[in-house]
Design a protein around this motif. Structure first.
Motif, PDB file in Angstrom:
ATOM      1  N   GLY A 261       0.801  -1.221   0.000  1.00 47.21           N
ATOM      2  CA  GLY A 261       0.000   0.000   0.000  1.00 47.21           C
ATOM      3  C   GLY A 261       0.828   1.262   0.000  1.00 47.21           C
ATOM      4  O   GLY A 261       2.014   1.253  -0.348  1.00 47.21           O
ATOM      5  N   ALA A 262       0.180   2.349   0.372  1.00 47.96           N
ATOM      6  CA  ALA A 262       0.816   3.671   0.373  1.00 47.96           C
ATOM      7  C   ALA A 262       2.047   3.679   1.275  1.00 47.96           C
ATOM      8  O   ALA A 262       2.125   2.929   2.242  1.00 47.96           O
ATOM      9  N   THR A 263       2.990   4.549   0.944  1.00 50.23           N
ATOM     10  CA  THR A 263       4.238   4.573   1.698  1.00 50.23           C
ATOM     11  C   THR A 263       4.491   5.871   2.445  1.00 50.23           C
ATOM     12  O   THR A 263       5.553   6.021   3.052  1.00 50.23           O
ATOM     13  N   SER A 264       3.564   6.814   2.400  1.00 56.04           N
ATOM     14  CA  SER A 264       3.769   8.045   3.159  1.00 56.04           C
ATOM     15  C   SER A 264       2.449   8.768   3.378  1.00 56.04           C
ATOM     16  O   SER A 264       1.465   8.527   2.676  1.00 56.04           O
ATOM     17  N   GLY A 265       2.456   9.655   4.352  1.00 50.86           N
ATOM     18  CA  GLY A 265       1.312  10.513   4.596  1.00 50.86           C
ATOM     19  C   GLY A 265       0.175   9.852   5.339  1.00 50.86           C
ATOM     20  O   GLY A 265       0.282   8.737   5.846  1.00 50.86           O
ATOM     21  N   MET A 266      -0.920  10.558   5.400  1.00 50.65           N
ATOM     22  CA  MET A 266      -2.109  10.066   6.095  1.00 50.65           C
ATOM     23  C   MET A 266      -2.725   8.859   5.394  1.00 50.65           C
ATOM     24  O   MET A 266      -3.346   8.029   6.048  1.00 50.65           O
ATOM     25  N   ALA A 267      -2.525   8.758   4.085  1.00 47.66           N
ATOM     26  CA  ALA A 267      -3.050   7.590   3.362  1.00 47.66           C
ATOM     27  C   ALA A 267      -2.408   6.318   3.881  1.00 47.66           C
ATOM     28  O   ALA A 267      -3.087   5.293   4.021  1.00 47.66           O
ATOM     29  N   GLU A 268      -1.126   6.375   4.176  1.00 47.29           N
ATOM     30  CA  GLU A 268      -0.435   5.199   4.714  1.00 47.29           C
ATOM     31  C   GLU A 268      -1.004   4.810   6.069  1.00 47.29           C
ATOM     32  O   GLU A 268      -1.273   3.637   6.332  1.00 47.29           O
ATOM     33  N   ILE A 269      -1.206   5.782   6.921  1.00 44.84           N
ATOM     34  CA  ILE A 269      -1.716   5.500   8.263  1.00 44.84           C
ATOM     35  C   ILE A 269      -3.128   4.925   8.186  1.00 44.84           C
ATOM     36  O   ILE A 269      -3.432   3.911   8.829  1.00 44.84           O
ATOM     37  N   LYS A 270      -3.991   5.538   7.395  1.00 46.81           N
ATOM     38  CA  LYS A 270      -5.369   5.064   7.267  1.00 46.81           C
ATOM     39  C   LYS A 270      -5.428   3.657   6.670  1.00 46.81           C
ATOM     40  O   LYS A 270      -6.250   2.838   7.074  1.00 46.81           O
ATOM     41  N   GLU A 271      -4.548   3.389   5.723  1.00 50.01           N
ATOM     42  CA  GLU A 271      -4.573   2.113   5.013  1.00 50.01           C
ATOM     43  C   GLU A 271      -3.948   0.976   5.813  1.00 50.01           C
ATOM     44  O   GLU A 271      -4.324  -0.175   5.647  1.00 50.01           O
ATOM     45  N   LYS A 272      -3.008   1.296   6.693  1.00 47.92           N
ATOM     46  CA  LYS A 272      -2.230   0.244   7.347  1.00 47.92           C
ATOM     47  C   LYS A 272      -2.512   0.041   8.823  1.00 47.92           C
ATOM     48  O   LYS A 272      -1.978  -0.899   9.410  1.00 47.92           O
ATOM     49  N   ILE A 273      -3.342   0.850   9.440  1.00 42.65           N
ATOM     50  CA  ILE A 273      -3.559   0.725  10.880  1.00 42.65           C
ATOM     51  C   ILE A 273      -4.266  -0.578  11.241  1.00 42.65           C
ATOM     52  O   ILE A 273      -3.861  -1.271  12.177  1.00 42.65           O
ATOM     53  N   LEU A 274      -5.310  -0.948  10.520  1.00 43.33           N
ATOM     54  CA  LEU A 274      -6.016  -2.197  10.824  1.00 43.33           C
ATOM     55  C   LEU A 274      -5.169  -3.434  10.523  1.00 43.33           C
ATOM     56  O   LEU A 274      -5.121  -4.351  11.349  1.00 43.33           O
ATOM     57  N   PRO A 275      -4.488  -3.493   9.352  1.00 45.04           N
ATOM     58  CA  PRO A 275      -3.603  -4.640   9.146  1.00 45.04           C
ATOM     59  C   PRO A 275      -2.487  -4.720  10.188  1.00 45.04           C
ATOM     60  O   PRO A 275      -2.120  -5.813  10.626  1.00 45.04           O
ATOM     61  N   LEU A 276      -1.967  -3.574  10.628  1.00 46.93           N
ATOM     62  CA  LEU A 276      -0.925  -3.569  11.654  1.00 46.93           C
ATOM     63  C   LEU A 276      -1.446  -4.158  12.959  1.00 46.93           C
ATOM     64  O   LEU A 276      -0.778  -4.988  13.592  1.00 46.93           O
ATOM     65  N   LEU A 277      -2.649  -3.769  13.362  1.00 47.23           N
ATOM     66  CA  LEU A 277      -3.237  -4.321  14.584  1.00 47.23           C
ATOM     67  C   LEU A 277      -3.523  -5.815  14.435  1.00 47.23           C
ATOM     68  O   LEU A 277      -3.324  -6.581  15.384  1.00 47.23           O
ATOM     69  N   LEU A 278      -3.974  -6.229  13.259  1.00 46.99           N
ATOM     70  CA  LEU A 278      -4.233  -7.653  13.018  1.00 46.99           C
ATOM     71  C   LEU A 278      -2.940  -8.458  13.088  1.00 46.99           C
ATOM     72  O   LEU A 278      -2.888  -9.520  13.727  1.00 46.99           O
ATOM     73  N   VAL A 279      -1.886  -7.969  12.454  1.00 45.45           N
ATOM     74  CA  VAL A 279      -0.593  -8.675  12.480  1.00 45.45           C
ATOM     75  C   VAL A 279      -0.052  -8.711  13.903  1.00 45.45           C
ATOM     76  O   VAL A 279       0.477  -9.735  14.346  1.00 45.45           O
ATOM     77  N   ALA A 280      -0.176  -7.615  14.641  1.00 45.13           N
ATOM     78  CA  ALA A 280       0.286  -7.590  16.034  1.00 45.13           C
ATOM     79  C   ALA A 280      -0.477  -8.605  16.876  1.00 45.13           C
ATOM     80  O   ALA A 280       0.107  -9.296  17.719  1.00 45.13           O
ATOM     81  N   PHE A 281      -1.772  -8.726  16.634  1.00 45.08           N
ATOM     82  CA  PHE A 281      -2.582  -9.707  17.364  1.00 45.08           C
ATOM     83  C   PHE A 281      -2.156 -11.130  17.038  1.00 45.08           C
ATOM     84  O   PHE A 281      -1.953 -11.951  17.934  1.00 45.08           O
ATOM     85  N   VAL A 282      -1.994 -11.433  15.763  1.00 44.26           N
ATOM     86  CA  VAL A 282      -1.606 -12.788  15.358  1.00 44.26           C
ATOM     87  C   VAL A 282      -0.194 -13.111  15.860  1.00 44.26           C
ATOM     88  O   VAL A 282       0.057 -14.220  16.341  1.00 44.26           O
ATOM     89  N   LEU A 283       0.721 -12.148  15.776  1.00 44.22           N
ATOM     90  CA  LEU A 283       2.071 -12.364  16.296  1.00 44.22           C
ATOM     91  C   LEU A 283       2.031 -12.637  17.797  1.00 44.22           C
ATOM     92  O   LEU A 283       2.753 -13.514  18.293  1.00 44.22           O
ATOM     93  N   GLY A 284       1.188 -11.932  18.510  1.00 40.41           N
ATOM     94  CA  GLY A 284       1.038 -12.186  19.941  1.00 40.41           C
ATOM     95  C   GLY A 284       0.484 -13.566  20.231  1.00 40.41           C
ATOM     96  O   GLY A 284       0.956 -14.259  21.135  1.00 40.41           O
ATOM     97  N   ILE A 285      -0.509 -13.985  19.467  1.00 42.30           N
ATOM     98  CA  ILE A 285      -1.097 -15.318  19.652  1.00 42.30           C
ATOM     99  C   ILE A 285      -0.065 -16.401  19.339  1.00 42.30           C
ATOM    100  O   ILE A 285       0.062 -17.381  20.082  1.00 42.30           O
TER     101      ILE A 285
END
Length: 129
Positions: free
Chosen positions: A28-52
């Motif tokens: 996805g996007a690599t800078s700006g608010m578009a990156e944050i909006k696009e990657k926040i949910l996948p980041l939380l999902l990956v963090a959850f799976v990594l924790g599990i």
């Protein structure tokens, strides 16, 4: 509340690893608010799976490799952390967009995540209790 703080600390550590290690990234996007909006949910999902994965799989792997961990004076734990990061990337579906390119990226990412979790535990002590 502990689960939320645990998830946030894992997400922060993972975000720092994706920022510092070239072989760990999200599509996805690599800078700006578009990156944050696009990657926040996948980041939380990956963090959850990594924790599990770290809660359920990592102790079993550590137990099975205990003689080798002792033989290598604990250096095998770095490889186990890399394996858990690689396993997380392998488990998640491709539409999440999380990628780990090879062993060395996973090894460096595992080191960065471990250091960041240690630092965040010092800064936010009740996050892991």
């Amino acid at each position: 509340m502990r689960i939320v703080t645990w998830l946030i600390t894992n997400a922060i550590a993972l975000a720092v690893a994706t920022w510092l290690v070239d072989g760990i990234f999200f599509d996805g996007a690599t800078s700006g608010m578009a990156e944050i909006k696009e990657k926040i949910l996948p980041l939380l999902l990956v963090a959850f799976v990594l924790g599990i994965v770290s809660v359920f799989v990592k102790p079993i792997v550590k137990l099975l490799t205990l003689p080798f961990i002792l033989l290598t004076l604990g250096l095998l734990l770095l490889v186990i952390n890399a394996a858990m990061l690689g396993l997380t990337a392998w488990i998640l579906p491709s539409d999440v967009g999380f990628h780990v390119d090879g062993f060395w990226a996973a090894l460096l990412g595992g080191i960065v995540i471990s250091i960041m979790n240690w630092f965040l535990d010092l800064a936010w002590p009740d996050a892991r209790d």
